[in-house]
Design a protein around this motif. Structure first.
Motif, mmCIF file in Angstrom:
data_model
loop_
_atom_site.group_PDB
_atom_site.id
_atom_site.type_symbol
_atom_site.label_atom_id
_atom_site.label_comp_id
_atom_site.label_asym_id
_atom_site.label_seq_id
_atom_site.Cartn_x
_atom_site.Cartn_y
_atom_site.Cartn_z
ATOM 1 N N THR A 279 0.840 4.136 -2.860
ATOM 2 C CA THR A 279 0.655 5.543 -2.503
ATOM 3 C C THR A 279 1.772 6.397 -3.095
ATOM 4 O O THR A 279 1.518 7.466 -3.663
ATOM 5 C CB THR A 279 0.595 5.721 -0.979
ATOM 6 O OG1 THR A 279 -0.513 4.972 -0.475
ATOM 7 C CG2 THR A 279 0.453 7.167 -0.578
ATOM 8 N N ASP B 90 1.101 9.252 -5.867
ATOM 9 C CA ASP B 90 1.477 10.613 -5.482
ATOM 10 C C ASP B 90 2.634 11.157 -6.320
ATOM 11 O O ASP B 90 2.971 12.335 -6.230
ATOM 12 C CB ASP B 90 1.876 10.676 -4.007
ATOM 13 C CG ASP B 90 0.704 10.497 -3.062
ATOM 14 O OD1 ASP B 90 -0.461 10.541 -3.529
ATOM 15 O OD2 ASP B 90 0.943 10.304 -1.850
ATOM 16 N N GLU C 140 0.833 -1.208 0.000
ATOM 17 C CA GLU C 140 0.000 0.000 0.000
ATOM 18 C C GLU C 140 0.868 1.259 0.000
ATOM 19 O O GLU C 140 0.539 2.248 -0.655
ATOM 20 C CB GLU C 140 -0.952 0.002 1.199
ATOM 21 C CG GLU C 140 -2.062 -1.021 1.082
ATOM 22 C CD GLU C 140 -2.880 -0.875 -0.182
ATOM 23 O OE1 GLU C 140 -3.296 0.259 -0.519
ATOM 24 O OE2 GLU C 140 -3.101 -1.898 -0.854
#
Length: 73
Positions: A23, A27, A19
């Motif tokens: 991310t 991002d 995860e």
């Protein structure tokens, strides 16, 4: 809130580590991604999934980083 910079937490929980990778990819955080990839070897399916995610974000630098990551067949 999860601290994706806490290396011991990420090593103890592979799902959390994945995860954190996702991310960083979404991002566009290249430095975070590079840190998370240190000493990491994926299987081809995992690597393919992460590359696909990066391609969807349109960040060619992230795609290059992921394509250069080692993977096992």
């Amino acid at each position: 809130m999860t601290d994706y910079n806490n290396e011991s937490t990420l090593k103890q929980n592979p799902t959390l580590h994945m995860e954190a990778l996702k991310t960083a990819i979404t991002d566009g955080d290249e430095e975070q991604l590079k840190g998370l990839l240190t000493n990491e070897i994926f299987d081809e399916l995992q690597k393919s999934h992460l590359i696909h995610l990066a391609e969807e974000t349109g960040n060619s630098d992230i795609v290059k980083i992921l394509k250069g990551t080692p993977a096992t067949p």
